[in-house]
Each structure stands twice: as structure tokens, then as C-alpha cells.
Design a protein around this motif. Sequence first.
Motif, PDB file in Angstrom:
ATOM      1  N   ILE A 292      -0.243  -1.053  15.299  1.00 11.61           N
ATOM      2  CA  ILE A 292      -0.781  -0.361  14.126  1.00 11.61           C
ATOM      3  C   ILE A 292      -0.643   1.153  14.289  1.00 11.61           C
ATOM      4  O   ILE A 292      -0.312   1.862  13.347  1.00 11.61           O
ATOM      5  CB  ILE A 292      -2.262  -0.751  13.896  1.00 11.61           C
ATOM      6  N   GLU A 293      -0.852   1.612  15.514  1.00 12.83           N
ATOM      7  CA  GLU A 293      -0.764   3.059  15.741  1.00 12.83           C
ATOM      8  C   GLU A 293       0.669   3.573  15.671  1.00 12.83           C
ATOM      9  O   GLU A 293       0.895   4.752  15.431  1.00 12.83           O
ATOM     10  CB  GLU A 293      -1.370   3.415  17.104  1.00 12.83           C
ATOM     11  N   ARG A 294       1.640   2.673  15.893  1.00 16.83           N
ATOM     12  CA  ARG A 294       3.025   3.124  15.972  1.00 16.83           C
ATOM     13  C   ARG A 294       3.895   2.791  14.773  1.00 16.83           C
ATOM     14  O   ARG A 294       4.867   3.487  14.499  1.00 16.83           O
ATOM     15  CB  ARG A 294       3.681   2.510  17.211  1.00 16.83           C
ATOM     16  N   SER A 295       3.613   1.707  14.093  1.00 18.21           N
ATOM     17  CA  SER A 295       4.533   1.265  13.041  1.00 18.21           C
ATOM     18  C   SER A 295       4.582   2.277  11.904  1.00 18.21           C
ATOM     19  O   SER A 295       3.573   2.873  11.531  1.00 18.21           O
ATOM     20  CB  SER A 295       4.110  -0.091  12.478  1.00 18.21           C
ATOM     21  N   VAL A 296       5.772   2.446  11.384  1.00 14.35           N
ATOM     22  CA  VAL A 296       5.993   3.410  10.319  1.00 14.35           C
ATOM     23  C   VAL A 296       5.162   3.069   9.083  1.00 14.35           C
ATOM     24  O   VAL A 296       4.855   3.925   8.265  1.00 14.35           O
ATOM     25  CB  VAL A 296       7.503   3.488   9.996  1.00 14.35           C
ATOM     26  N   TRP A 297       4.761   1.818   8.958  1.00 11.23           N
ATOM     27  CA  TRP A 297       4.003   1.397   7.781  1.00 11.23           C
ATOM     28  C   TRP A 297       2.510   1.603   7.939  1.00 11.23           C
ATOM     29  O   TRP A 297       1.760   1.466   6.988  1.00 11.23           O
ATOM     30  CB  TRP A 297       4.294  -0.075   7.460  1.00 11.23           C
ATOM     31  N   SER A 298       2.043   1.865   9.151  1.00 10.39           N
ATOM     32  CA  SER A 298       0.589   1.943   9.336  1.00 10.39           C
ATOM     33  C   SER A 298       0.132   3.153  10.136  1.00 10.39           C
ATOM     34  O   SER A 298      -1.045   3.454  10.172  1.00 10.39           O
ATOM     35  CB  SER A 298       0.098   0.663  10.037  1.00 10.39           C
ATOM     36  N   ARG A 299       1.071   3.864  10.773  1.00 10.35           N
ATOM     37  CA  ARG A 299       0.636   4.860  11.757  1.00 10.35           C
ATOM     38  C   ARG A 299      -0.062   6.072  11.155  1.00 10.35           C
ATOM     39  O   ARG A 299      -0.830   6.731  11.842  1.00 10.35           O
ATOM     40  CB  ARG A 299       1.811   5.307  12.618  1.00 10.35           C
ATOM     41  N   ASP A 300       0.177   6.374   9.879  1.00  8.34           N
ATOM     42  CA  ASP A 300      -0.509   7.545   9.327  1.00  8.34           C
ATOM     43  C   ASP A 300      -1.887   7.199   8.754  1.00  8.34           C
ATOM     44  O   ASP A 300      -2.543   8.054   8.179  1.00  8.34           O
ATOM     45  CB  ASP A 300       0.365   8.267   8.291  1.00  8.34           C
ATOM     46  N   GLY A 301      -2.313   5.960   8.936  1.00 10.38           N
ATOM     47  CA  GLY A 301      -3.655   5.599   8.487  1.00 10.38           C
ATOM     48  C   GLY A 301      -4.619   5.528   9.652  1.00 10.38           C
ATOM     49  O   GLY A 301      -4.249   5.791  10.790  1.00 10.38           O
ATOM     50  N   ASP A 302      -5.858   5.194   9.352  1.00 13.43           N
ATOM     51  CA  ASP A 302      -6.864   5.030  10.390  1.00 13.43           C
ATOM     52  C   ASP A 302      -6.761   3.593  10.936  1.00 13.43           C
ATOM     53  O   ASP A 302      -6.952   2.636  10.187  1.00 13.43           O
ATOM     54  CB  ASP A 302      -8.244   5.266   9.761  1.00 13.43           C
ATOM     55  N   PRO A 303      -6.435   3.447  12.225  1.00 14.89           N
ATOM     56  CA  PRO A 303      -6.234   2.100  12.774  1.00 14.89           C
ATOM     57  C   PRO A 303      -7.428   1.171  12.550  1.00 14.89           C
ATOM     58  O   PRO A 303      -7.259  -0.010  12.279  1.00 14.89           O
ATOM     59  CB  PRO A 303      -6.036   2.345  14.274  1.00 14.89           C
ATOM     60  N   ASP A 304      -8.630   1.715  12.647  1.00 15.71           N
ATOM     61  CA  ASP A 304      -9.810   0.872  12.466  1.00 15.71           C
ATOM     62  C   ASP A 304      -9.915   0.359  11.032  1.00 15.71           C
ATOM     63  O   ASP A 304     -10.316  -0.761  10.786  1.00 15.71           O
ATOM     64  CB  ASP A 304     -11.074   1.640  12.845  1.00 15.71           C
ATOM     65  N   GLU A 305      -9.515   1.217  10.096  1.00 18.09           N
ATOM     66  CA  GLU A 305      -9.560   0.767   8.706  1.00 18.09           C
ATOM     67  C   GLU A 305      -8.476  -0.269   8.441  1.00 18.09           C
ATOM     68  O   GLU A 305      -8.670  -1.201   7.661  1.00 18.09           O
ATOM     69  CB  GLU A 305      -9.442   1.955   7.755  1.00 18.09           C
TER      70      GLU A 305
ATOM     71  N   GLU B 196       0.822  -1.207   0.000  1.00 19.35           N
ATOM     72  CA  GLU B 196       0.000   0.000   0.000  1.00 19.35           C
ATOM     73  C   GLU B 196       0.858   1.260   0.000  1.00 19.35           C
ATOM     74  O   GLU B 196       0.546   2.237  -0.661  1.00 19.35           O
ATOM     75  CB  GLU B 196      -0.947  -0.001   1.206  1.00 19.35           C
ATOM     76  N   LYS B 197       1.957   1.234   0.788  1.00 19.05           N
ATOM     77  CA  LYS B 197       2.840   2.395   0.818  1.00 19.05           C
ATOM     78  C   LYS B 197       3.550   2.563  -0.519  1.00 19.05           C
ATOM     79  O   LYS B 197       3.717   3.675  -1.015  1.00 19.05           O
ATOM     80  CB  LYS B 197       3.884   2.240   1.929  1.00 19.05           C
ATOM     81  N   LEU B 198       3.964   1.448  -1.077  1.00 22.19           N
ATOM     82  CA  LEU B 198       4.686   1.485  -2.346  1.00 22.19           C
ATOM     83  C   LEU B 198       3.811   2.062  -3.456  1.00 22.19           C
ATOM     84  O   LEU B 198       4.283   2.821  -4.306  1.00 22.19           O
ATOM     85  CB  LEU B 198       5.144   0.069  -2.714  1.00 22.19           C
ATOM     86  N   LYS B 199       2.537   1.708  -3.414  1.00 24.67           N
ATOM     87  CA  LYS B 199       1.594   2.162  -4.441  1.00 24.67           C
ATOM     88  C   LYS B 199       1.539   3.677  -4.546  1.00 24.67           C
ATOM     89  O   LYS B 199       1.204   4.220  -5.581  1.00 24.67           O
ATOM     90  CB  LYS B 199       0.183   1.673  -4.091  1.00 24.67           C
ATOM     91  N   LYS B 200       1.816   4.350  -3.427  1.00 21.50           N
ATOM     92  CA  LYS B 200       1.704   5.811  -3.426  1.00 21.50           C
ATOM     93  C   LYS B 200       2.950   6.470  -3.974  1.00 21.50           C
ATOM     94  O   LYS B 200       3.044   7.689  -4.019  1.00 21.50           O
ATOM     95  CB  LYS B 200       1.447   6.303  -2.003  1.00 21.50           C
ATOM     96  N   THR B 201       3.943   5.679  -4.308  1.00 26.52           N
ATOM     97  CA  THR B 201       5.167   6.245  -4.860  1.00 26.52           C
ATOM     98  C   THR B 201       5.293   5.772  -6.307  1.00 26.52           C
ATOM     99  O   THR B 201       4.475   4.989  -6.780  1.00 26.52           O
ATOM    100  CB  THR B 201       6.399   5.731  -4.095  1.00 26.52           C
ATOM    101  N   ARG B 202       6.340   6.222  -6.967  1.00 27.71           N
ATOM    102  CA  ARG B 202       6.592   5.707  -8.304  1.00 27.71           C
ATOM    103  C   ARG B 202       7.651   4.614  -8.237  1.00 27.71           C
ATOM    104  O   ARG B 202       8.270   4.270  -9.231  1.00 27.71           O
ATOM    105  CB  ARG B 202       7.078   6.850  -9.215  1.00 27.71           C
ATOM    106  N   LYS B 203       7.892   4.121  -7.040  1.00 31.24           N
ATOM    107  CA  LYS B 203       8.946   3.142  -6.861  1.00 31.24           C
ATOM    108  C   LYS B 203       8.404   1.722  -6.982  1.00 31.24           C
ATOM    109  O   LYS B 203       7.201   1.528  -7.057  1.00 31.24           O
ATOM    110  CB  LYS B 203       9.604   3.371  -5.500  1.00 31.24           C
ATOM    111  N   ARG B 204       9.303   0.746  -6.990  1.00 30.28           N
ATOM    112  CA  ARG B 204       8.825  -0.619  -7.195  1.00 30.28           C
ATOM    113  C   ARG B 204       9.455  -1.641  -6.248  1.00 30.28           C
ATOM    114  O   ARG B 204       9.112  -2.807  -6.270  1.00 30.28           O
ATOM    115  CB  ARG B 204       9.049  -1.051  -8.641  1.00 30.28           C
ATOM    116  N   ILE B 205      10.420  -1.199  -5.436  1.00 25.67           N
ATOM    117  CA  ILE B 205      11.044  -2.103  -4.473  1.00 25.67           C
ATOM    118  C   ILE B 205      10.857  -1.468  -3.100  1.00 25.67           C
ATOM    119  O   ILE B 205      11.022  -0.263  -2.945  1.00 25.67           O
ATOM    120  CB  ILE B 205      12.550  -2.273  -4.771  1.00 25.67           C
TER     121      ILE B 205
END
Lengths: 373, 369
Positions: free
Chosen positions: B123-136, A154-163
Motif C-alpha cells: 500500500i505504501e509503495r504502489s502507484v495506486w495507493s502510495r499518495d494516500g494514508d495507508p491506514d485509511e 478512486e484514482k479515475l474519479k479524480k480525473t475527467r477520464k473514464r478508462i
Amino acid sequence: MSIFKYRTAFEIARNIKAFLDLEVGLARNGDRGSRPPQSGDPGSERSPQPVPALSGGDTPEPGSTGETVSKFFLIGRSKSGTSWLMRLFNSHPEILCRGEGKFFGEDTANALHGALARSKELKRWLGHNPWTLREQDPDLEDIVANTINYLMREKLKKTRKRIVGDKSPFTTPGVVEEIAAICPDARVVHIVRDGRDVAVSSVHHQWNNATDQGGRRKLSREKVAKREAYRQGPDTFGASGESIFVGEHVAEIARSWSTSVSRAMADATLLGENYYQVRYEDLLAEPVSEVRRLLEFLGADSDEEVSRKCVEAASFEQLSGGRSKGEEDSSSFYRKGIAGDWKNYFTEEDRRVFKEEAGELLIRLGYEEDLDW
Amino acid sequence: MTAHHARELIPSHVAEYAVVRRLGRAWHRRLVGKKEAPARSDAGVPVPSESGTPVFFVTGLGKSGTRWLMKILDSHPEVLCKGEGRFFSAGWRRADLDPANEKALPSSLYYALTHSEHLRLWIERSVWSRDGDPDEHLVALMRLATEYFLTTALARSGKRLVGDKSPLLDEGFMREVGAVYPGARVIHIIRDGRDRTVSSLHRGWRRASQGYLHRLSSEELAKGEALRKNPRGPTETGVFTAERLRQAARNWRLLVGRAVEDGPALFGDRYTEVRYEDLLERPQVEVGRLLTFLGVDTEESVVEHCVSSASFEKLSRGRERGQEDSSSFYRKGVAGDWKNYFTEEDRRVFKEEAGELLIRLGYEEDLDW
């Protein structure tokens, strides 16, 4: 939203991925041999074996809700240059690298795996699930794997990157083993640094993260006094022959460095071709050529110019906000950025202790030839 | 669906179940406060595809024929149907769940995911998920896990569609499935509330006699014993305690009544109902209709195969419908058996609690029964 749109988008993504996999495969097979073998590099002792192809070609993995992304994990003992390398990778036009996701650590409550493993309700649900595929724990690992893949994608999708990569320092001793079990298709870059420099850097890091500096680490009164003495006059402190380490600290760091680095290197056999080890010191001495090899390993564009730009974007000058290498700011995360600084700090006793705890690993990694230093 | 309607979806304290809302409370508020299923957010939680998913759910209140229907569908060459995965019903938790009893049924997966404090913090803390809505993110995780188990099993079976028999455990069920799986198909099996109440009581007696967990009082157990000794006696003294019948009728009204409202509102033509009694009376027609609804082969011989492989005779190992074995899960398999049990007072209580729904669902024309 039409079915057509969704299906088409999915198929295009899949085809692109299949094509890229092919390209990456060719590039990786072609240039493997050029990497000089390093002492203690587990990769050099093994014959190449096929990479387990979980992402496999054209067919999406059954059960996965979308394609598997090309991902990697950047691992290393803290204070070994993981943040530096993360920034370097992230400045590459094809690579998204962030940290720390805290995915791994089955026994760590603040890691994704640990959080899920701690849920008694989930455990019971898995135990009673009529759709269960295997034994209970692998099912849990599959949930972790799906979650990692989903979030990174999901994070990757928001960029133009692929890795996409996550900086995953050693918060758990078995991180390589976990990655091999959960994400067997992921690549792993392990950055290694001379444990003595790691020790010196760790002390400064602790000093800066003390509660009285706005950090979260509770520092003993003794350690605070040591810090203040050092900061009064770093040069006079060094000349006094006093150690910057308090009590057992140097022994503890040496032990944890030796254990965690050796464990990761031993477990690397589980990853086969998907493991790559790089030394902080080599990255410092020959940045462009080291980075080119790393990018090749990750399947990214490793053109010299691209690599040079990555190196420049993550240079010490850039990261430290204008200081040049060796110019110390004891209170900065990017403090000094050099190799061999330990010599300015270690007392005779510190040397003796370090040799005892981690002298063998220093030799294995090529930092010393023997214990006579 | 109106906001007013949505507000009514807050699971009330249904008598048979304990609704536990602790960490899930915020999640519930959010779910309940939303008028529609979540669309793509900035967090990047994917909108599940509106169609094209091979996943469907068979739901129904306990003792309404869900297992029978599951077996019918599973015998179709293109359909894999098993249960109970207990994916949904985050607000539902077994009241009698004994933490020490590893064999006790678990709470739902949704409950497990929404009530894990560590997971929420991560979910609230990880760099991969924290800027999203935790419930979603939790909704997305739920979707991933559900999809993973169902479609992996589907791939192994070589069939085309996969369905989980998910009992209707609370009033939030349809909304949860709608939020997580807006593209899924849902089949809701409905049975006359009076018959399912009788069936439910028999199930309680059966469990008690076999030493399993049950919720019957000593008075109810005594009634069961009396019935066993004199099977012709029930209508004189009654088999129900007043409170048990009232609870059961209310539960049927609340859960089934809610599901028949939410189903069409949330799933449109991807929702269908089937009545137990119709499935009994004209199995070929009803099964054919359901298979068409799922979009699989409806050739006569295939329909016939589905119906016959899940016939009462097969499931009960040789008894005919109506031939009772009170110790069997497939006890009697008939419609209208309630008349043999209900006293005048029982009728009055049931009418009071659920008379309107009986009319709405076509089981009675008025309250004059």
C-alpha cells in the motif's frame, strides 16, 4: 449527506456506464476485422467469443461496493516499450494509465496478490469464514479484484477520464492467467519487441541501474568494466568485435524473453476478445494507425487527430528531452528508441546463442523468416 | 465523544484475551486519536454511506445469548443472520492460538489485514495507493472485504438485510465498526454478568470433558467434578476460583461497559440494546421492537414465527427452559441461575469489580444484594 444524493450519484454513474458499455460494444464489434493478423497472434486463430460480462449491464455485481470500472492492463517484457506506451495512453483525454501498480504475482511478496496470499492470518480467516462463498483461493482472488477495482476507480474519479490502465510488466510468468482469473472483464494490451533489441536495451538498463550510478542493482565487476569500456568509445567498442554481454547473460535474456512472451501469448486464449498484441516495431513504423487500433480496442476515442496527438505527446523527442530517434544517450531510460539496433552489438557467438534459445519465437513473431540470420 | 473518552478506548490487557499490538500499534494510535469516524480524505477513501446499507451486526459478550438472537433474526423471511464472521477486533488474538492447529479459530479479518507487513508495504509503495494514508486504505479494504462477503451472501439468499453475529471481543469493537461501517446498525445483547459467568464456566467444563481447548485450571476442573457428583453442593464450597471470578467480572465491566457508552455515541439511533432477560420474559415485545429497529416486517405472525423457531425447546431439541443439560450449548436457558452458585465471597468479589455496572444496567438497585 443525504441518502438521496448518494443514490442519485450512484445511479447516474451506473447509467453512464451502461451507455458507454453499449457504445464500446458497438465500436469494438464493428472494427474488429480490420486488424491485420499477425503471425503468432493467438487472437487470429480463434473465432470471436462473447466477452465474459462481469460488469454486466444495469445490475451492479453483488458484493461489489460500487460500479466496476472499465480497466485494462498493459503488459510486456521489460525493455519492450511498456513505459512508452503507458505515456502514450495516458496522454489520451479519456485514458488514465499509470505504472506500476504491482497487483499481480501470487508468489511475489511485493505484489498485492502475493502480499495477501502470504498472510497466514488471512488464509486462516478465509478458511474459517462462515460467509465463505467458494473454495478458499477464489475468495482471496475476489478480495484482490475488489481492491484493484476500488483503487483504480478512486484514482479515475479524480480525473475527467473514464478508462483506467495499469502498466504491469512481466514480474510474474503467469500474469495473463492471473488477470483472467481475477479481472476477467479487463482488457489486456501486450506489447512485444524483438528479443535481440530487448537484450541490448536490458544491458544498458542494467548499466544505468547499477549501485555506482545511484541505482539498486548490484553489478559484477566484470559488467562494470564492460560498461566503462563501452562508454569510453561506443564506436571503437563495436568495431573491436567484443560482445557487450558478460558470461551467460545473452542466453539468460533470450530464455526469459522467450518463456515470458510465449507464456503470455499462450494464456491469451483465456482472455478471448479482451487480448490485444502489438509490436514495438509496428508502433514505431506506423504509430498513428497502430495507436488508432489500440484505442479502438480499449473503447476510447480513436479519431485520427486524437491519436496523432497521443503519438506526439509520447514521441521519442518529447520523452528523451529533445534528442531525435537513433541519437544515443546510453545513460538515459529513453536511450535510442529504434528497432534493429541489435545488429550493431551482436557478435557471431551472441547470434548463435540467441538462435538456440529463442530463434523459434523470433520466427513466430515475424522478426525472422528462418534461423538463417 | 471527548478526546479523554477516546483515549480510554485503548484495549487494555484483558485477562481472557491477549491483545497483540505489533504492526497494529500505529493503526491503533491513529484510531484512538481520532475523535470521529474518518471522513473523506485526499486519498479518496470513500465515506461509507451513512445509511442505506443492508448490513447490521449483532454483538454481545460470549454467553450472553448472541447465538439465540442470531437464530431468532435469521428465521425472519427478510433477514439473513449468520456468524461468526470475525470481521472486527483488530487488537484481539487468541492467546492459545496454535499455529500448527489448522482447526483453531482465526484472529479477526481486521487483525489479518492490519498485521500483514507485506500488505502495508504494498500500500505504501504502489502507484495506486502510495499518495494516500495507508491506514485509511486499510479501513477501505476492510470495508470492501466485509461488504463483499456479506452482500454477496445476501444477494444469494434473496433476503433484504444481512447481519453478522460478531462477539464482543475487545474494547475497540464499537469504534472499529464505527470507523469501517458508520452506516451499519448494531444490536447489542446484554446479560446479567453473574449469569454469563456461570454459563461461561459451564462452557469451560463442557469443553474440557469433550477434549477441546479450554482455559480451566486443575482446581476448577476438580470443582466441576465435585459439582457433577453433588449438584446440590455448590454454594457451600463455591464453583469459582477467586481469580477466575474477578477476571470474568472485570471483563464484563470493561467490555460491556465500554460498548454501552460507545454504541449510542457512535451510532446514535442505529444502535440498540436488548437484555437477555427481557428477551426471555417478553419475547414477542422485544423481537417486535428489534425488527422495527431493523426496518423489516413486524406483523404478529412473523414475530411469532421468529420467536417460536428459536425457542429454547427447539434449540435444545425438546427440553423445557430450566431443565438443565450441562453437556449442551443450550444448557438451561434461564435468568438468575447465578444465585444457585454464588457464595458470599463470590458476591463480594463481583460487587467490587462490577457492582456499579449491574446497577447501571438495571440488574440491581444498589450494592445491597
